[in-house]
Design a protein around this motif. Structure first.
Motif, PDB file in Angstrom:
ATOM      1  N   THR A   1       1.041  -1.092   0.340  1.00 43.36           N
ATOM      2  CA  THR A   1       0.200  -0.099   0.089  1.00 43.36           C
ATOM      3  C   THR A   1       1.097   1.577  -0.074  1.00 43.36           C
ATOM      4  N   GLU A   2       0.652   2.451  -0.505  1.00 42.73           N
ATOM      5  CA  GLU A   2       1.366   3.501  -0.543  1.00 42.73           C
ATOM      6  C   GLU A   2       1.164   3.706   1.017  1.00 42.73           C
ATOM      7  N   SER A   3       0.421   3.958   2.602  1.00 38.97           N
ATOM      8  CA  SER A   3       1.137   3.701   3.724  1.00 38.97           C
ATOM      9  C   SER A   3       1.230   2.704   4.435  1.00 38.97           C
ATOM     10  N   PRO A   4       2.366   2.901   5.445  1.00 34.96           N
ATOM     11  CA  PRO A   4       2.731   1.905   6.030  1.00 34.96           C
ATOM     12  C   PRO A   4       2.268   1.482   6.634  1.00 34.96           C
ATOM     13  N   ASP A   5       2.139   0.080   6.695  1.00 30.68           N
ATOM     14  CA  ASP A   5       1.302  -0.900   7.664  1.00 30.68           C
ATOM     15  C   ASP A   5       1.426  -0.310   9.185  1.00 30.68           C
ATOM     16  N   VAL A   6       2.718  -0.485   9.457  1.00 33.53           N
ATOM     17  CA  VAL A   6       3.270  -0.558  10.955  1.00 33.53           C
ATOM     18  C   VAL A   6       4.237   0.669  11.092  1.00 33.53           C
ATOM     19  N   ARG A   7       3.611   1.643  12.313  1.00 35.28           N
ATOM     20  CA  ARG A   7       5.210   2.456  12.959  1.00 35.28           C
ATOM     21  C   ARG A   7       5.625   1.822  13.849  1.00 35.28           C
ATOM     22  N   LEU A   8       7.244   1.900  14.330  1.00 36.61           N
ATOM     23  CA  LEU A   8       7.425   1.272  15.209  1.00 36.61           C
ATOM     24  C   LEU A   8       8.903   2.435  15.751  1.00 36.61           C
ATOM     25  N   PHE A   9       8.349   2.792  16.951  1.00 40.66           N
ATOM     26  CA  PHE A   9       9.478   3.549  17.286  1.00 40.66           C
ATOM     27  C   PHE A   9      10.370   2.802  18.874  1.00 40.66           C
ATOM     28  N   TRP A  10      11.305   2.654  18.146  1.00 45.68           N
ATOM     29  CA  TRP A  10      12.589   1.889  19.068  1.00 45.68           C
ATOM     30  C   TRP A  10      13.706   2.108  19.738  1.00 45.68           C
ATOM     31  N   SER A  11      13.637   2.161  20.963  1.00 45.95           N
ATOM     32  CA  SER A  11      14.912   3.200  21.419  1.00 45.95           C
ATOM     33  C   SER A  11      15.090   1.680  22.393  1.00 45.95           C
ATOM     34  N   GLY A  12      16.726   2.274  22.456  1.00 43.93           N
ATOM     35  CA  GLY A  12      17.145   1.332  24.167  1.00 43.93           C
ATOM     36  C   GLY A  12      18.383   0.526  22.934  1.00 43.93           C
ATOM     37  N   SER A  13      19.254  -0.221  23.844  1.00 43.41           N
ATOM     38  CA  SER A  13      20.120  -1.347  23.452  1.00 43.41           C
ATOM     39  C   SER A  13      20.470  -2.062  24.488  1.00 43.41           C
ATOM     40  N   SER A  14      21.178  -3.510  24.068  1.00 42.24           N
ATOM     41  CA  SER A  14      21.006  -4.289  25.298  1.00 42.24           C
ATOM     42  C   SER A  14      22.189  -4.982  25.518  1.00 42.24           C
ATOM     43  N   LYS A  15      21.919  -5.591  26.334  1.00 45.72           N
ATOM     44  CA  LYS A  15      23.433  -6.327  26.409  1.00 45.72           C
ATOM     45  C   LYS A  15      23.843  -7.864  25.550  1.00 45.72           C
ATOM     46  N   GLY A  16      24.903  -7.485  24.053  1.00 47.53           N
ATOM     47  CA  GLY A  16      25.496  -8.569  23.289  1.00 47.53           C
ATOM     48  C   GLY A  16      24.642  -7.552  22.346  1.00 47.53           C
ATOM     49  N   ALA A  17      24.488  -6.682  22.586  1.00 51.64           N
ATOM     50  CA  ALA A  17      23.745  -6.088  21.269  1.00 51.64           C
ATOM     51  C   ALA A  17      23.064  -6.611  20.735  1.00 51.64           C
ATOM     52  N   PRO A  18      21.999  -7.235  20.640  1.00 52.76           N
ATOM     53  CA  PRO A  18      21.253  -8.236  19.634  1.00 52.76           C
ATOM     54  C   PRO A  18      20.184  -7.577  18.198  1.00 52.76           C
ATOM     55  N   ASN A  19      20.022  -8.261  17.998  1.00 54.93           N
ATOM     56  CA  ASN A  19      19.443  -7.236  16.460  1.00 54.93           C
ATOM     57  C   ASN A  19      17.765  -6.985  16.811  1.00 54.93           C
ATOM     58  N   ILE A  20      17.541  -6.638  15.687  1.00 56.99           N
ATOM     59  CA  ILE A  20      16.309  -6.374  15.658  1.00 56.99           C
ATOM     60  C   ILE A  20      15.374  -7.556  14.120  1.00 56.99           C
ATOM     61  N   LYS A  21      15.166  -8.289  14.229  1.00 58.18           N
ATOM     62  CA  LYS A  21      14.127  -9.477  13.407  1.00 58.18           C
ATOM     63  C   LYS A  21      12.705  -8.736  13.570  1.00 58.18           C
ATOM     64  N   ILE A  22      12.193  -8.475  12.363  1.00 59.03           N
ATOM     65  CA  ILE A  22      11.261  -7.713  11.779  1.00 59.03           C
ATOM     66  C   ILE A  22      10.539  -9.153  10.554  1.00 59.03           C
ATOM     67  N   SER A  23       9.739  -9.681  10.933  1.00 60.99           N
ATOM     68  CA  SER A  23       9.310 -10.638   9.834  1.00 60.99           C
ATOM     69  C   SER A  23       7.258 -11.196  10.077  1.00 60.99           C
ATOM     70  N   ALA A  24       7.425 -11.779   8.710  1.00 63.19           N
ATOM     71  CA  ALA A  24       5.938 -11.855   8.123  1.00 63.19           C
ATOM     72  C   ALA A  24       5.252 -13.229   8.202  1.00 63.19           C
ATOM     73  N   ILE A  25       4.835 -13.783   8.905  1.00 61.76           N
ATOM     74  CA  ILE A  25       3.963 -15.199   8.744  1.00 61.76           C
ATOM     75  C   ILE A  25       2.662 -15.419   8.232  1.00 61.76           C
ATOM     76  N   SER A  26       3.008 -15.755   7.061  1.00 64.09           N
ATOM     77  CA  SER A  26       1.907 -15.947   6.525  1.00 64.09           C
ATOM     78  C   SER A  26       1.586 -17.151   5.828  1.00 64.09           C
ATOM     79  N   ASN A  27       0.325 -17.936   5.239  1.00 67.76           N
ATOM     80  CA  ASN A  27       0.349 -19.360   4.208  1.00 67.76           C
ATOM     81  C   ASN A  27       0.591 -18.890   3.050  1.00 67.76           C
TER      82      ASN A  27
END
Length: 158
Positions: free
Chosen positions: A70-96
């Motif tokens: 679509t033209e508009s985003p489906d979702v807007r994510l606001f992210w803050s902070g960092s974790s020990k071990g610097a994990p990554n963000i995994k953004i995925s979709a699950i569908s048939n």
């Protein structure tokens, strides 16, 4: 008078058709809302049900991206902070269905995927940056809308 009405109808149809070729509007209202997540969030993953797909050909907008969104985003994510071990963000979709994903990161870069996740679902893994992410979940086929679940998780490695 009849010619005036016909001219107005044609002009109106031209204006409506022109919207399909505009750039992605990442500042517009989202289709499914906003998420505010911080490093170490629970429960992990954050899940959101949505309808994937649209009429905008992602390949026309973003070199190397596939699917229809679509033209508009489906979702807007606001992210803050960092974790020990610097994990990554995994953004995925699950569908048939055959879904795709496109992310506009806080750095202004665009990220996309089609089949890198489990069962050929899309996944984008990023080093977390504080700020705003716009997320589109698309379908491989034009005009198709399919049920999907957006998943956002912290992971410890790529």
């Amino acid at each position: 008078m009849r010619n005036l009405i016909l001219t107005a109808l044609v002009a109106g149809m031209t204006v409506l058709g022109a919207g399909a070729v505009s750039a992605q509007d990442y500042d517009s209202d989202t289709n499914y809302g906003e998420l505010n997540l911080s490093a170490g969030f629970t429960p992990d993953p954050a899940l959101l049900s949505l309808q994937a797909g649209g009429y905008v050909d992602a390949d026309d907008r973003f070199d190397g991206c596939t699917g229809y969104i679509t033209e508009s985003p489906d979702v807007r994510l606001f992210w803050s902070g960092s974790s020990k071990g610097a994990p990554n963000i995994k953004i995925s979709a699950i569908s048939n269905a055959d879904t795709t994903i496109i992310v506009n990161g806080p750095d202004g870069r665009w990220y996309c995927d089609d089949d890198s996740g489990e069962d050929s679902n899309p996944v984008v893994e990023l080093t977390p940056m504080n700020g705003r992410y716009e997320i589109w979940v698309g379908t491989y086929s034009e005009g198709e809308t399919k049920r999907a679940v957006l998943s956002i998780s912290e992971v410890t490695s790529f």
